[in-house]
Design a protein around this motif. Structure first.
Motif, short mmCIF file in Angstrom:
data_model
loop_
_atom_site.label_atom_id
_atom_site.label_comp_id
_atom_site.label_asym_id
_atom_site.label_seq_id
_atom_site.Cartn_x
_atom_site.Cartn_y
_atom_site.Cartn_z
N ASP A 1 -0.49 5.81 5.94
CA ASP A 1 0.25 6.28 4.99
C ASP A 1 1.17 7.75 6.19
O ASP A 1 1.54 8.61 5.33
CB ASP A 1 -0.68 7.02 3.77
CG ASP A 1 -1.61 7.92 4.18
OD1 ASP A 1 -2.25 8.30 5.33
OD2 ASP A 1 -1.69 8.92 3.97
N SER B 1 0.41 12.19 6.37
CA SER B 1 -0.71 11.44 5.58
C SER B 1 -2.04 12.26 4.54
O SER B 1 -2.07 13.34 5.14
CB SER B 1 -1.96 10.90 6.85
OG SER B 1 -2.96 10.22 6.43
N GLY C 1 -0.77 2.58 2.63
CA GLY C 1 0.68 2.59 2.96
C GLY C 1 1.45 1.40 3.41
O GLY C 1 0.33 0.51 4.60
N GLU D 1 0.91 1.08 -1.78
CA GLU D 1 2.13 1.73 -1.24
C GLU D 1 3.02 2.51 -2.50
O GLU D 1 3.01 2.16 -3.44
CB GLU D 1 3.27 0.47 -0.70
CG GLU D 1 4.71 2.04 -0.28
CD GLU D 1 4.87 2.79 0.73
OE1 GLU D 1 4.37 2.09 1.30
OE2 GLU D 1 5.37 3.54 0.50
N ARG E 1 0.56 6.05 -5.34
CA ARG E 1 0.13 7.06 -4.02
C ARG E 1 -1.10 7.42 -4.71
O ARG E 1 -1.43 7.13 -5.00
CB ARG E 1 1.77 8.02 -4.97
CG ARG E 1 1.48 9.23 -3.66
CD ARG E 1 2.23 10.18 -3.33
NE ARG E 1 1.86 11.07 -4.89
CZ ARG E 1 1.24 12.02 -4.72
NH1 ARG E 1 0.95 11.78 -3.71
NH2 ARG E 1 1.46 12.80 -5.67
#
Ligand SMILES: Cc1cc2nc3c(=O)[nH]c(=O)nc-3n(C[C@H](O)[C@H](O)[C@H](O)COP(=O)(O)OP(=O)(O)OC[C@H]3O[C@@H](n4cnc5c(N)ncnc54)[C@H](O)[C@@H]3O)c2cc1C
Length: 390
Positions: free
Chosen positions: A158, A162, A7, A30, A128
């Motif tokens: 994140d 999360s 993140g 990210e 991701r």
């Protein structure tokens, strides 16, 4: 040490910059393919700005932020000032760092530039995180595009939903608080009247209106809160219905009405506020959490970004100490969890004061806010890092 941060939000990028300053080469993964301008205003109280001073980012931050001279509380109908608090240089004189307000995107850009100047390969976009596994040694992290990587430390930064938290712990469903919020940006150019002081809120039963200047005073950031049921979308990009917003704030003082009427609809978003219970543990083996992933909080003390930023510097300092990764993560959690759980709880309590039935009785003596709670005094760069008990 191979450090993966999941993140590239405020917390993840602050952690990356702090780690770089201490000689590490972290990677930030990210999910977004592109980092575009999103969000609106953020308040950076001295406990957050002192982190940027430690990281050499204060000057850049000042260039894009506004340092309000005062912040004030007004009655929702009459507009009468109930409390006015000095900000500006007096805050810096008292706490050693300034009180600033900025656009989230401006702070994000400043952080990203610094991190990428130090290491152009640091931030990896379009990755991701989906899962991780670890059995005593290094951790393996897996991404939605099918790729994997082996690392020594995983920092889940994140955000409020999360997936790192979900892979480490049983996720409890977030609880809708009964509050919704609208946030928007009003261009200062063309406003019929000047808005003073620089930072202010209007308080009324079941409603709250906050506004402050951002981006060199070119924009006013507005966040309006109301208790409502039947609408529960937790998103940063859901457009608002302006007519509904104007109806909810019907009868409010002329400043509130002026700003709502001047707000361009394409810059106004609505989101529902959820809470998660404070956790007693964020860490499993070589993986831990940071920022909203660890301690999502209601925005009524303005500490969401500030606490993520504090986490970023403290975790870097812990990883720099002699000892193994597990001990460093235990020390990080021991240093941070009591403070962030306290702030989570106080952020929830604060709303009762801000949206009470008798705003005319609101006074400075009874205020339980971020300053009177002593939150400004924290310095993440010097706070002692003791070995966690056990
Ligand atoms: C788009 C957006 C707009 C916001 N706007 C505002 C605002 O206007 N005002 C305000 O007060 N706060 C806003 N916030 C929240 C505020 O930034 C955070 O509360 C605070 O800064 C804490 O930061 P954080 O780093 O913990 O989380 P965030 O800043 O939320 O960052 C989390 C990051 O993790 C990324 N991510 C999420 N899941 C994954 C995954 N599985 N794999 C890889 N990456 C992932 C996200 O894309 C995001 O970049 C916004 C957050 C976001 C994401």
């Amino acid at each position: 040490m191979r450090i993966a941060i999941i993140g590239a939000g405020m917390g993840g990028l602050t952690a990356a910059l702090a780690l770089q300053r201490l000689g590490f080469e972290p990677r930030v993964y990210e999910q977004a393919d592109e980092l575009i301008e999103v969000g609106a205003g953020l308040t950076l109280s001295p406990n957050a700005t002192c982190v940027f001073r430690h990281l050499g980012l204060e000057e850049r931050l000042r260039e894009v932020s506004v340092e309000p001279s005062h912040s004030a509380v007004r009655h929702y109908q009459t507009g009468e000032w109930l409390v006015s608090r000095e900000r500006g240089p007096s805050v810096e004189a008292e706490y050693g760092a300034p009180y600033l307000q900025c656009h989230r995107a401006d702070l994000h850009d400043a952080l990203l530039d610094s991190v990428e100047t130090n290491d152009p390969d640091c931030v990896v976009l379009g990755r991701r995180f989906v899962s991780l596994e670890q059995d005593g040694g290094p951790a393996n992290i897996h991404f939605a595009d099918g790729s994997s990587t082996e690392v020594d430390v995983v920092i889940g930064a994140d955000g409020v939903r999360s997936e790192v938290r979900g892979s480490l712990f049983t996720q409890e469903a977030p609880i809708f608080t009964g509050h919704v919020a609208w946030r928007g940006l009003v261009p200062v150019d063309g406003l019929p009247e000047e808005v003073t002081p620089d930072s202010g809120i209007s308080i009324g039963p079941m409603r709250l209106f906050t506004r402050y200047y951002v981006r060199r005073r070119e924009l006013i950031n507005v966040v309006a809160f109301a208790r409502m049921s039947g609408w529960e979308i937790e998103s940063w990009s859901e457009h608002a219905d302006m007519e509904e917003l104007l109806t909810v704030f019907e009868g409010w003082n002329s400043e509130v009405r002026m700003l709502l009427e001047a707000m361009p609809p394409e810059l106004c978003f609505k989101w529902a506020l959820f809470v998660r219970e404070p956790m007693e543990n964020w860490t499993v083996g070589r993986a831990t959490l940071l920022g909203d992933a660890a301690h999502p909080m209601l925005p009524f003390l303005g500490m969401g970004a500030a606490t993520a930023i504090e986490d970023g510097l403290v975790i870097a300092r812990c990883l720099k100490q002699p000892g193994d990764v597990e001990a460093a993560l235990a020390n990080y959690q021991a240093a941070r969890l009591p403070r962030t759980n306290f702030i989570m709880q106080e952020s929830t309590k604060r709303v009762a004061q801000l949206q009470g039935d008798k705003p005319e009785t609101y006074d400075r003596a009874g205020e339980r806010n971020e300053e009177s709670l002593g939150l400004f005094e924290y310095d993440a760069g010097t706070v002692p890092l003791q070995a966690a008990a056990g």
